[in-house]
Design an enzyme around this catalytic site. Sequence first.
Site, PDB file in Angstrom:
ATOM      1  N   TYR A 174       0.764  -1.164  -0.088  1.00  0.00           N
ATOM      2  CA  TYR A 174      -0.014   0.056  -0.036  1.00  0.00           C
ATOM      3  C   TYR A 174       0.908   1.172  -0.065  1.00  0.00           C
ATOM      4  CZ  TYR A 174      -4.324   2.598   0.780  1.00  0.00           C
ATOM      5  OH  TYR A 174      -5.642   3.244   0.578  1.00  0.00           O
ATOM      6  N   LYS A 181      -2.974   8.566   2.882  1.00  0.00           N
ATOM      7  CA  LYS A 181      -4.515   8.414   3.698  1.00  0.00           C
ATOM      8  C   LYS A 181      -4.096   8.864   5.000  1.00  0.00           C
ATOM      9  CE  LYS A 181      -7.179   6.458   0.614  1.00  0.00           C
ATOM     10  NZ  LYS A 181      -8.205   7.094   0.005  1.00  0.00           N
TER      11      LYS A 181
HETATM   12  N1  LIG Z   1     -11.582  -0.369  -2.950  1.00  0.00           N
HETATM   13  C1  LIG Z   1     -10.968  -0.599  -1.648  1.00  0.00           C
HETATM   14  O1  LIG Z   1     -10.700  -1.673  -1.374  1.00  0.00           O
HETATM   15  C2  LIG Z   1     -10.924   0.891  -0.776  1.00  0.00           C
HETATM   16  C3  LIG Z   1     -10.589   0.504   0.659  1.00  0.00           C
HETATM   17  C4  LIG Z   1     -10.714   1.573   1.413  1.00  0.00           C
HETATM   18  C5  LIG Z   1     -10.558   2.773   0.818  1.00  0.00           C
HETATM   19  N2  LIG Z   1     -10.936   3.017  -0.658  1.00  0.00           N
HETATM   20  C6  LIG Z   1     -10.875   4.331  -1.148  1.00  0.00           C
HETATM   21  O2  LIG Z   1     -12.145   4.586  -1.719  1.00  0.00           O
HETATM   22  C7  LIG Z   1     -12.154   5.618  -2.552  1.00  0.00           C
HETATM   23  C8  LIG Z   1     -12.678   5.169  -4.044  1.00  0.00           C
HETATM   24  O3  LIG Z   1     -11.821   4.189  -4.541  1.00  0.00           O
HETATM   25  P1  LIG Z   1     -12.466   2.945  -5.337  1.00  0.00           P
HETATM   26  O4  LIG Z   1     -11.882   1.738  -4.705  1.00  0.00           O
HETATM   27  O5  LIG Z   1     -14.198   2.975  -5.253  1.00  0.00           O
HETATM   28  O6  LIG Z   1     -11.798   2.956  -6.658  1.00  0.00           O
HETATM   29  P2  LIG Z   1     -12.202   3.901  -8.064  1.00  0.00           P
HETATM   30  O7  LIG Z   1     -11.275   3.719  -8.980  1.00  0.00           O
HETATM   31  O8  LIG Z   1     -13.609   3.623  -8.513  1.00  0.00           O
HETATM   32  O9  LIG Z   1     -12.429   5.419  -7.570  1.00  0.00           O
HETATM   33  C9  LIG Z   1     -11.109   6.290  -7.602  1.00  0.00           C
HETATM   34  C10 LIG Z   1     -11.713   7.435  -8.202  1.00  0.00           C
HETATM   35  O10 LIG Z   1     -10.986   8.364  -7.995  1.00  0.00           O
HETATM   36  C11 LIG Z   1     -11.115   9.338  -9.175  1.00  0.00           C
HETATM   37  N3  LIG Z   1      -9.630  10.265  -9.414  1.00  0.00           N
HETATM   38  C12 LIG Z   1      -8.674   9.710  -9.481  1.00  0.00           C
HETATM   39  N4  LIG Z   1      -7.618  10.942  -9.625  1.00  0.00           N
HETATM   40  C13 LIG Z   1      -8.573  12.099  -9.847  1.00  0.00           C
HETATM   41  C14 LIG Z   1      -8.507  13.262 -10.190  1.00  0.00           C
HETATM   42  N5  LIG Z   1      -7.131  13.925 -10.364  1.00  0.00           N
HETATM   43  N6  LIG Z   1      -9.404  14.237  -9.959  1.00  0.00           N
HETATM   44  C15 LIG Z   1     -10.629  13.621  -9.903  1.00  0.00           C
HETATM   45  N7  LIG Z   1     -10.997  12.437  -9.744  1.00  0.00           N
HETATM   46  C16 LIG Z   1      -9.838  11.489  -9.735  1.00  0.00           C
HETATM   47  C17 LIG Z   1     -11.131   8.547 -10.208  1.00  0.00           C
HETATM   48  O11 LIG Z   1     -11.683   9.062 -11.308  1.00  0.00           O
HETATM   49  C18 LIG Z   1     -12.159   7.466  -9.722  1.00  0.00           C
HETATM   50  O12 LIG Z   1     -13.640   7.595  -9.846  1.00  0.00           O
HETATM   51  C19 LIG Z   1     -10.638   5.932  -2.673  1.00  0.00           C
HETATM   52  O13 LIG Z   1     -10.235   6.895  -1.840  1.00  0.00           O
HETATM   53  C20 LIG Z   1     -10.041   4.839  -2.179  1.00  0.00           C
HETATM   54  O14 LIG Z   1      -8.633   4.999  -1.746  1.00  0.00           O
HETATM   55  C21 LIG Z   1     -11.140   1.953  -1.376  1.00  0.00           C
END
Ligand SMILES: NC(=O)c1ccc[n+]([C@@H]2O[C@H](COP(=O)([O-])OP(=O)(O)OC[C@H]3O[C@@H](n4cnc5c(N)ncnc54)[C@H](O)[C@@H]3O)[C@@H](O)[C@H]2O)c1
Length: 274
Positions: A174, A181
């Site tokens: 990570y 984060k």
């Molecule tokens: N999937 C997991 O296991 C998990 C666990 C904990 C936290 N998260 C967090 O959840 C959130 C959403 O992630 P996800 O897993 O749904 O993946 P995802 O890829 O669907 O979403 C990530 C989003 O970030 C956007 N993004 C990236 N760079 C950008 C920029 N410069 N301007 C605007 N938008 C931008 C992308 O367009 C995308 O919509 C993130 O913060 C991620 O760290 C995810």
Amino acid sequence: MTTTETLEKPLKKEVSNMLLKGKKGIIVGVANKWSIAWAVAQACMREGAQIGFTYQGERVLRNLEKLFKEADLKDPFSVNLDVTKDDELALASETIKKQFGQIDFFLHAVAFAKREELGGEFVNTSRDGYHLAQDVSSYSLIALSKAFKPLMEEKGGSVVALSYLGSERVVKNYNVMGVAKAALESSARYLAYDLGPKNIRVNVVSPGPIKTLSASGIDDFGKMLEHFRTVVPLKKNVSAEEVADTCVFLFSDLSRAITGELIYVDCGYNMLAM
Ligand SMILES: NC(=O)c1ccc[n+]([C@@H]2O[C@H](COP(=O)([O-])OP(=O)(O)OC[C@H]3O[C@@H](n4cnc5c(N)ncnc54)[C@H](O)[C@@H]3O)[C@@H](O)[C@H]2O)c1
């Protein structure tokens, strides 16, 4: 069906409690149907909220339009926004104001790091890679809060950002995202302090691992999912819908005295030592 099996599926519109009736919110971070932000948007709409979306560029807009069609949404509001661009932040805020006037909440579900930073030794993190991960994944919460604050000042509001346990504990691969984060979670507390007097609450939801586009960039993510479900007390992986329902709670008036808080939606993983 057992109660647990029923709750793993998205709650049907018929069982909505209309917890967000009369509220308007902006969802930042839908990329495709697997995005946690898409599940949050659907849960908010189920609860009666009017939702607007931001998207990062034309490619994501095409995905969004497909999702809108599949979900049978009639002409929802959406605006282009790269969170690293101050001019786009200002324009998005202006456009949202024209469309909605005031808003009641927004979701920050944005993160990015270069592929090569999400594997191998953390000690090799590059300066550029560090800056990029911080800018997109952490500073963006401050930038969005500043841009959208005028839209929430009149009535108060609720901001939710998505984080991950890698902020506090070492999670293999990570790496730089864990540090981003940590900054995101700390920023949420400072923002909660600043914006509290305006009755704008800022909280963080920290889900367990969920298979999405972003997650697929982390080396050995499949192994992480498998390990997770075998060790957690609830013996299952977390679904995006379960995360979404916690966000609904935080956007709703039920959570009106909660701010600066970090809530884990992780089937109990964060409390384990072994
Ligand atoms: N999937 C997991 O296991 C998990 C666990 C904990 C936290 N998260 C967090 O959840 C959130 C959403 O992630 P996800 O897993 O749904 O993946 P995802 O890829 O669907 O979403 C990530 C989003 O970030 C956007 N993004 C990236 N760079 C950008 C920029 N410069 N301007 C605007 N938008 C931008 C992308 O367009 C995308 O919509 C993130 O913060 C991620 O760290 C995810």
